[in-house]
Scaffold this motif. Structure first.
Motif, mmCIF file in Angstrom:
data_model
loop_
_atom_site.group_PDB
_atom_site.id
_atom_site.type_symbol
_atom_site.label_atom_id
_atom_site.label_comp_id
_atom_site.label_asym_id
_atom_site.label_seq_id
_atom_site.Cartn_x
_atom_site.Cartn_y
_atom_site.Cartn_z
ATOM 1 N N GLY B 130 94.075 -47.352 29.360
ATOM 2 C CA GLY B 130 94.901 -47.794 30.475
ATOM 3 C C GLY B 130 95.062 -46.783 31.588
ATOM 4 N N ARG B 131 94.282 -45.674 31.531
ATOM 5 C CA ARG B 131 94.446 -44.627 32.562
ATOM 6 C C ARG B 131 94.307 -45.176 33.971
ATOM 7 N N ALA B 132 93.279 -46.016 34.167
ATOM 8 C CA ALA B 132 92.984 -46.480 35.520
ATOM 9 C C ALA B 132 94.082 -47.396 36.053
ATOM 10 N N LEU B 133 94.834 -48.015 35.140
ATOM 11 C CA LEU B 133 95.852 -48.972 35.572
ATOM 12 C C LEU B 133 97.255 -48.378 35.575
ATOM 13 N N ALA B 134 97.376 -47.126 35.149
ATOM 14 C CA ALA B 134 98.697 -46.548 34.881
ATOM 15 C C ALA B 134 99.655 -46.637 36.061
ATOM 16 N N ASP B 135 99.144 -46.482 37.283
ATOM 17 C CA ASP B 135 100.034 -46.457 38.433
ATOM 18 C C ASP B 135 100.113 -47.797 39.166
ATOM 19 N N GLU B 136 99.505 -48.821 38.581
ATOM 20 C CA GLU B 136 99.598 -50.156 39.171
ATOM 21 C C GLU B 136 100.973 -50.753 38.875
ATOM 22 N N PRO B 137 101.519 -51.522 39.829
ATOM 23 C CA PRO B 137 102.768 -52.238 39.526
ATOM 24 C C PRO B 137 102.530 -53.232 38.383
ATOM 25 N N VAL B 138 103.510 -53.340 37.484
ATOM 26 C CA VAL B 138 103.365 -54.252 36.355
ATOM 27 C C VAL B 138 103.110 -55.681 36.830
ATOM 28 N N GLY B 139 103.746 -56.048 37.962
ATOM 29 C CA GLY B 139 103.593 -57.396 38.490
ATOM 30 C C GLY B 139 102.179 -57.737 38.931
ATOM 31 N N SER B 140 101.314 -56.726 39.084
ATOM 32 C CA SER B 140 99.959 -57.017 39.550
ATOM 33 C C SER B 140 98.935 -57.013 38.420
ATOM 34 N N LEU B 141 99.382 -56.767 37.176
ATOM 35 C CA LEU B 141 98.442 -56.739 36.055
ATOM 36 C C LEU B 141 98.068 -58.159 35.637
ATOM 37 N N SER B 142 96.830 -58.328 35.141
ATOM 38 C CA SER B 142 96.441 -59.622 34.583
ATOM 39 C C SER B 142 97.092 -59.776 33.204
ATOM 40 N N GLY B 143 97.016 -60.987 32.665
ATOM 41 C CA GLY B 143 97.634 -61.245 31.363
ATOM 42 C C GLY B 143 97.139 -60.299 30.283
ATOM 43 N N GLY B 144 95.813 -60.144 30.203
ATOM 44 C CA GLY B 144 95.252 -59.286 29.176
ATOM 45 C C GLY B 144 95.630 -57.824 29.380
ATOM 46 N N GLN B 145 95.620 -57.385 30.641
ATOM 47 C CA GLN B 145 96.005 -55.996 30.934
ATOM 48 C C GLN B 145 97.454 -55.749 30.545
ATOM 49 N N LEU B 146 98.329 -56.673 30.923
ATOM 50 C CA LEU B 146 99.746 -56.486 30.612
ATOM 51 C C LEU B 146 99.955 -56.423 29.099
ATOM 52 N N GLN B 147 99.285 -57.307 28.353
ATOM 53 C CA GLN B 147 99.490 -57.309 26.900
ATOM 54 C C GLN B 147 98.963 -56.023 26.268
ATOM 55 N N ARG B 148 97.921 -55.416 26.845
ATOM 56 C CA ARG B 148 97.471 -54.118 26.341
ATOM 57 C C ARG B 148 98.589 -53.093 26.489
ATOM 58 N N PHE B 149 99.245 -53.114 27.645
ATOM 59 C CA PHE B 149 100.352 -52.174 27.850
ATOM 60 C C PHE B 149 101.544 -52.523 26.961
ATOM 61 N N ARG B 150 101.717 -53.828 26.683
ATOM 62 C CA ARG B 150 102.783 -54.234 25.769
ATOM 63 C C ARG B 150 102.534 -53.646 24.370
ATOM 64 N N VAL B 151 101.276 -53.656 23.937
ATOM 65 C CA VAL B 151 100.952 -53.049 22.643
ATOM 66 C C VAL B 151 101.271 -51.556 22.698
ATOM 67 N N GLY B 152 100.864 -50.914 23.793
ATOM 68 C CA GLY B 152 101.154 -49.489 23.951
ATOM 69 C C GLY B 152 102.642 -49.214 23.933
ATOM 70 N N GLN B 153 103.406 -50.064 24.618
ATOM 71 C CA GLN B 153 104.856 -49.900 24.661
ATOM 72 C C GLN B 153 105.464 -50.025 23.271
ATOM 73 N N ALA B 154 104.881 -50.929 22.460
ATOM 74 C CA ALA B 154 105.439 -51.150 21.122
ATOM 75 C C ALA B 154 105.127 -49.993 20.178
ATOM 76 N N VAL B 155 103.977 -49.326 20.373
ATOM 77 C CA VAL B 155 103.589 -48.288 19.403
ATOM 78 C C VAL B 155 103.949 -46.877 19.862
ATOM 79 N N ILE B 156 104.368 -46.722 21.106
ATOM 80 C CA ILE B 156 104.522 -45.371 21.661
ATOM 81 C C ILE B 156 105.587 -44.563 20.917
ATOM 82 N N GLY B 157 106.573 -45.234 20.336
ATOM 83 C CA GLY B 157 107.612 -44.509 19.601
ATOM 84 C C GLY B 157 107.281 -44.336 18.130
ATOM 85 N N ASN B 158 106.021 -44.578 17.733
ATOM 86 C CA ASN B 158 105.594 -44.501 16.332
ATOM 87 C C ASN B 158 106.489 -45.299 15.389
ATOM 88 N N PRO B 159 106.670 -46.593 15.654
ATOM 89 C CA PRO B 159 107.506 -47.392 14.750
ATOM 90 C C PRO B 159 106.739 -47.663 13.459
#
Lengths: 271, 267
Positions: B130-159
């Motif tokens: 997701g490096r290339a998309l890191a500074d994009e507004p969330v509102g401009s991400l496609s569905g698949g891109q956003l869900q990739r970041f959603r996965v990242g958001q869910a795992v970032i705290g090592n749950p």
């Protein structure tokens, strides 16, 4: 004669209080405004300000401190809107019902009041030019309380505002935060009513953040720019108003509006 | 060797609205790095089960424990991936901010940048490409891109438990595969268990350890091969149901509900 800056040097010491009050309110308004915009609460701000006006008018009539009255009106409105209008759509109708009721009550109280008349109009359209010391202490006290609370809850409040579903799942107390934010908003509105008046509060609590959000999506930059725009509008407005001998609110709202227009232009250019 | 401590324990859980029982006496113990698919028709109580685990829905009876502690409300040791939902374009949040909220958004105070946070965000950005998309507004991400970041958001705290609520809905087949693979890879690397609610098991069929199939107020738990069979599901639904396998995909035919992907209506 709209501008007369001949005696400006002598005027400045007289408006020190106003400038301090204005700066505090600008910082508060700029920061609160970020959450007003992300939580979609612009209309609620308008509703709260009308009830704040009603509270101030009633206070004037029964002879208690106007600031106290306006804070009470604000907090009651914020509590009602917070409890009854958790969802945006419900909230809008609750606000639309409250607003004319508050404005009506305020006008009634004002028309029954037979004291000094200059204060009357000021509650609706602003009166910052003569901020006395007790008033300034009130404003700085309220402002400090709001800023301290915001600093404490900033991170979870941002989470709850930007991404409520995940925030709830992650244990952020979204409901409590929502009530706390409504109370902060109530206080901020009550303080702003003292300066720009009930009708123009939006120019302080909504426009600066809305302008900032046009220019950047970086949350830290939004907060920073929003405060900067609010300061520009309020301080600039006071300085111009003093030279012209006119109320400050038209200057504040006009500067605020122009900043918004420029922000939209910048956004278009950037695309 | 002692058994690893279960991440999630559901004991005799029942959820009923009035006289309608969504599920009754549900028992499920999830071990670390198990991948469990929760499937079933609309209205079978999949999402309610997830809400009960998140502490947003009160059980009629029974109990749920996460990492040994009874569930009271949301908690920061659980990662959550919601359904794809578009964000307003003016929302002041970049893709990297979404990750960061998952890392420390639940803590008090002002979000000052720290070295540990930056390093963690950068690491997750690499994991989800997701490096290339890191500074994009969330509102401009496609569905698949956003869900990739959603996965990242869910795992970032090592749950050690990831709850996913239809995370693939509204994605096309390629995006579904990419996001599903990412969840699978993350749970292997971080040893987290996954509870994955879905109406279509196919995109995750190769990763699933066990299936929890909800229907008709009842349920079946087992490996996909044990549960996704004509005789098992016929018994569960109480009507004849056919489970067809075609080129590694599974289609359930004969139920009244649409728990398969619209792309498979050809069956």
């Amino acid at each position: 004669m709209i501008f007369n800056f001949a005696d400006y040097g002598q005027l400045l010491p007289l408006i020190t209080n106003s400038l301090i009050a204005g700066a505090v309110l600008a910082v508060v308004g700029g920061l609160i405004g970020v959450f007003v915009n992300t939580r979609d609460m612009s209309f609620a701000v308008h509703g709260i300000s009308e009830l704040s006006f009603a509270g101030a008018s009633v206070a004037l009539l029964i002879g208690i401190d106007v600031v106290v009255g306006s804070i009470l009106g604000s907090l009651i409105a914020a509590a009602i809107i917070g409890v009854m209008g958790a969802k945006a759509r419900e909230r809008n109708s609750v606000v639309a019902v409250l607003m004319p009721a508050g404005l009506g009550a305020g006008i009634l109280a004002l028309s029954m009041y037979h004291g000094v008349a200059s204060n009357k109009f000021g509650l609706l359209t602003g009166q910052i030019v003569s901020v006395d010391n007790p008033q300034l202490y009130w404003l700085v006290g309220i402002g400090g309380l709001i800023l301290a609370t915001l600093a404490l809850i900033w991170r979870p409040l941002a989470f709850a505002s930007l991404d409520p579903e995940v925030a709830t799942a992650r244990g952020v107390p979204t409901r409590t935060l929502s009530v706390v934010f409504m109370l902060l908003l109530g206080l901020a509105v009550a303080a702003s009513v003292q300066v720009v008046g009930a009708l123009l509060v939006l120019s302080l609590l909504v426009t600066p953040a809305a302008s900032a959000m046009r220019i950047t999506r970086n949350p830290a930059m939004v907060a920073l720019l929003s405060v900067l725009f609010a300061l520009l509008a309020v301080i600039g407005g006071i300085l111009l108003a003093v030279g012209a001998g006119l109320p400050i609110s038209p200057y504040v709202t006009t500067i605020s509006f122009v900043i918004y227009l420029v922000a939209r232009l910048v956004e278009r250019r950037a695309r | 060797m002692s058994k690893p401590k279960p991440v999630l324990e559901i004991n005799n859980a029942t959820l009923a609205y009035g006289s309608t029982k969504l599920w009754e006496n549900l028992n499920l113990v999830v071990e670390p790095h198990e991948f469990i698919a929760v499937i079933g028709a609309n209205g079978s109580g999949k999402t309610s089960l997830l809400k009960a685990i998140l502490g947003q829905e009160k059980l009629t009876s029974g109990s749920i424990r996460i990492n040994g502690a009874p569930v009271k409300g949301g908690r920061s040791d659980v990662g959550y991936i919601p359904q794809h939902r578009g964000t307003d374009a003016s929302t002041p949040m970049r893709a990297r901010d979404l990750l960061r909220l998952g890392f420390d958004g639940h803590r008090w105070g002002i979000p000052l940048p720290t070295r540990a946070m930056r390093a963690r965000v950068d690491h997750v950005l690499d994991c989800i490409d997701g490096r290339a998309l890191a500074d994009e507004p969330v509102g401009s991400l496609s569905g698949g891109q956003l869900q990739r970041f959603r996965v990242g958001q869910a795992v970032i705290g090592n749950p050690n438990l990831i709850l996913a609520d239809e995370p693939l809905s509204a994605l096309d087949l390629n995006q579904q595969q990419a996001v599903a693979n990412l969840i699978d890879q993350e749970r292997r690397e971080h040893e987290s268990a996954v509870l994955f609610v879905t109406h279509d098991v196919n995109p995750i069929l190769g990763m699933v350890d066990r299936v929890l199939y909800l229907a008709n107020g009842q349920f079946r738990i087992g490996t996909p091969d044990e549960v996704l069979r004509s005789e098992v599901l016929s018994e569960l639904y109480g009507t004849p149901v056919d489970v067809l396998r075609n080129q590694g995909r599974i289609v359930v035919v004969g139920t009244q509900d649409h728990h398969h992907h619209p792309d498979e209506e050809w069956v």
